[in-house]
Design a protein around this motif. Structure first.
Motif, short mmCIF file in Angstrom:
data_model
loop_
_atom_site.label_atom_id
_atom_site.label_comp_id
_atom_site.label_asym_id
_atom_site.label_seq_id
_atom_site.Cartn_x
_atom_site.Cartn_y
_atom_site.Cartn_z
N SER A 191 -9.99 -27.30 -33.76
CA SER A 191 -8.94 -26.61 -33.00
C SER A 191 -9.40 -26.57 -31.54
O SER A 191 -10.53 -26.97 -31.24
CB SER A 191 -8.75 -25.18 -33.53
OG SER A 191 -9.83 -24.35 -33.09
N PRO A 192 -8.58 -26.07 -30.62
CA PRO A 192 -9.06 -25.97 -29.24
C PRO A 192 -10.33 -25.12 -29.09
O PRO A 192 -11.11 -25.34 -28.16
CB PRO A 192 -7.88 -25.32 -28.52
CG PRO A 192 -6.69 -25.83 -29.27
CD PRO A 192 -7.13 -25.81 -30.71
N TRP A 257 -1.59 -31.43 -29.25
CA TRP A 257 -2.94 -31.76 -28.74
C TRP A 257 -3.76 -32.42 -29.84
O TRP A 257 -4.43 -33.43 -29.62
CB TRP A 257 -3.60 -30.47 -28.23
CG TRP A 257 -5.04 -30.55 -27.84
CD1 TRP A 257 -5.55 -30.95 -26.64
CD2 TRP A 257 -6.17 -30.15 -28.64
NE1 TRP A 257 -6.93 -30.84 -26.65
CE2 TRP A 257 -7.33 -30.36 -27.85
CE3 TRP A 257 -6.31 -29.64 -29.93
CZ2 TRP A 257 -8.61 -30.07 -28.33
CZ3 TRP A 257 -7.57 -29.35 -30.41
CH2 TRP A 257 -8.71 -29.57 -29.61
N GLY A 258 -3.69 -31.85 -31.05
CA GLY A 258 -4.43 -32.43 -32.17
C GLY A 258 -3.96 -33.83 -32.51
O GLY A 258 -4.78 -34.73 -32.74
N GLU A 289 -3.60 -34.22 -18.08
CA GLU A 289 -3.99 -32.97 -17.41
C GLU A 289 -3.83 -31.78 -18.36
O GLU A 289 -4.72 -30.91 -18.45
CB GLU A 289 -3.12 -32.77 -16.16
CG GLU A 289 -3.51 -31.57 -15.33
CD GLU A 289 -2.59 -31.38 -14.12
OE1 GLU A 289 -2.91 -30.51 -13.31
OE2 GLU A 289 -1.57 -32.09 -14.01
N ASP A 290 -2.72 -31.74 -19.09
CA ASP A 290 -2.51 -30.64 -20.02
C ASP A 290 -3.40 -30.75 -21.25
O ASP A 290 -3.85 -29.73 -21.80
CB ASP A 290 -1.03 -30.57 -20.42
CG ASP A 290 -0.16 -30.12 -19.26
OD1 ASP A 290 -0.61 -29.30 -18.46
OD2 ASP A 290 0.99 -30.62 -19.15
N ILE A 294 -6.14 -27.73 -22.45
CA ILE A 294 -6.32 -27.24 -23.82
C ILE A 294 -7.77 -27.48 -24.29
O ILE A 294 -8.40 -26.60 -24.87
CB ILE A 294 -5.30 -27.88 -24.78
CG1 ILE A 294 -3.87 -27.53 -24.32
CG2 ILE A 294 -5.53 -27.43 -26.21
CD1 ILE A 294 -2.76 -28.26 -25.04
N SER A 295 -8.30 -28.66 -23.99
CA SER A 295 -9.67 -28.98 -24.40
C SER A 295 -10.69 -28.05 -23.75
O SER A 295 -11.76 -27.78 -24.32
CB SER A 295 -10.00 -30.43 -24.04
OG SER A 295 -9.19 -31.33 -24.76
N ALA A 296 -10.37 -27.53 -22.56
CA ALA A 296 -11.29 -26.65 -21.84
C ALA A 296 -11.50 -25.31 -22.55
O ALA A 296 -12.42 -24.56 -22.21
CB ALA A 296 -10.77 -26.40 -20.42
#
Length: 321
Positions: A191-192, A257-258, A289-290, A294-296
């Motif tokens: 997950s993020p 995102w996944g 960018e988005d 989320i990864s951050a």
């Protein structure tokens, strides 16, 4: 209705990149959840013996086949071998028990649920001593894997894989003498908050698809209540901003995102409206960018640690990845 994209396995089979998880789905609710999911387009259902709800999941699957909504071959059904059945003579009977509960003659994917074996023949899923310590077994997952291969040859499952294996365990399995069938997937927590980048990259390099369980960050984890500095994913301001930009919910952008990380996502829900909402992630694409925003959020937070098996030499989370 648009078909869900699929990912190809190393054995030539394929799996939908999106499915319904059934872990923690209560009896009395899970059948309606599965029916709702199939009605709105889900074709991938993720199950396991230890979830204790395979019978009800199977009733729902068969009801949707019987009413003509789907054919069996339209569906992708996963189940998992529980830890008390690792001993070679128990593997096939355990698989057949899952098939009987599901009311199916085969599953599409069968996984070793954890690399750790628990004491056999107690009649308990979590056998423990008087002090409530789990009773471990020393069965080697390589011996279990040989029996998993025979399940493919007998037509009980189309493909086989693993779950919660670390990179060293996968490498050891791939180097096993006489290996006939390599694992097609490793189902892991992703997950993020738990990006698991190194393990995902490793698996991909070895030809394994990664399936992400708890892709929405296990919002019911006790740590969110006990630690005031810990926000649930659904309360993250940066995710709220991304979701607003696309006119989507936080759950939808996290699942997207996944998907864009090339993992298979299997969110669990028993709420029909959420089941439908989770499915509506194929009509937009996140910018790089988005994706980075989320990864951050990664904090290497593992919600599913299973501390009680940590004394096993096969406990997967002692390794770096």
């Amino acid at each position: 209705m648009a078909a869900v994209p699929v990912v190809n396995f190393s054995d030539g089979k394929s799996m939908p990149v999106f499915g319904l998880g059934t872990w923690k789905s209560p009896k009395g609710e899970v059948a309606e959840a599965v029916k709702a999911a199939i009605d709105c387009g889900y074709r991938h259902i993720d199950c396991a013996w230890v979830y204790g709800n395979e019978e009800e999941v199977g009733q729902a699957i068969n009801a949707k086949i019987d009413d003509g909504t789907v054919k069996r071959e339209d569906l992708f059904i996963t189940s998992k071998l529980w830890n008390t059945f690792h001993r070679p003579d128990l593997v096939e009977p355990a698989m057949k028990e899952s098939l009987e509960r599901l009311g199916l003659s085969y599953v599409d994917l069968y996984l070793i649920h954890w690399p750790v074996a628990l004491k056999e023949d107690t009649g308990e899923a979590f056998p423990q001593d008087a002090e409530r310590k789990l009773l471990l077994s020393d069965v080697d997952y390589l011996d279990t894997w040989k029996e998993m291969e025979s399940l493919v040859e007998k037509g009980l499952t189309r493909s086989i894989g693993v779950s919660n294996f670390n990179s060293e365990q996968i490498q050891r399995l791939l180097q096993m003498e006489g290996l006939k069938y390599a694992p097609v997937t490793n189902q892991i927590e992703t997950s993020p908050y738990m990006a698991n980048d190194k393990l995902i990259s490793f698996c991909r390099g070895k030809g394994l698809v990664v399936t992400a369980y708890s892709p929405l960050g296990s919002a019911d984890n006790p740590q969110f209540k006990s630690d005031p500095s810990f926000r649930r994913l659904f309360d993250e301001p940066s995710l709220e901003a991304v979701a607003k930009k696309y006119g989507k919910s936080i759950a939808q952008v996290v699942l997207r995102w996944g998907i864009q990380r090339n993992t298979v996502v299997i969110p669990k829900s028993v709420t029909p409206s959420r089941i439908q909402e989770n499915f509506q992630i194929f009509d937009f694409e996140l910018t790089q960018e988005d994706m980075d925003v989320i990864s951050a959020l990664n904090r290497n937070f593992r919600a599913c640690v299973f501390h009680r098996i940590s004394l096993s030499k096969y406990f997967p989370f002692h390794a770096e990845f």
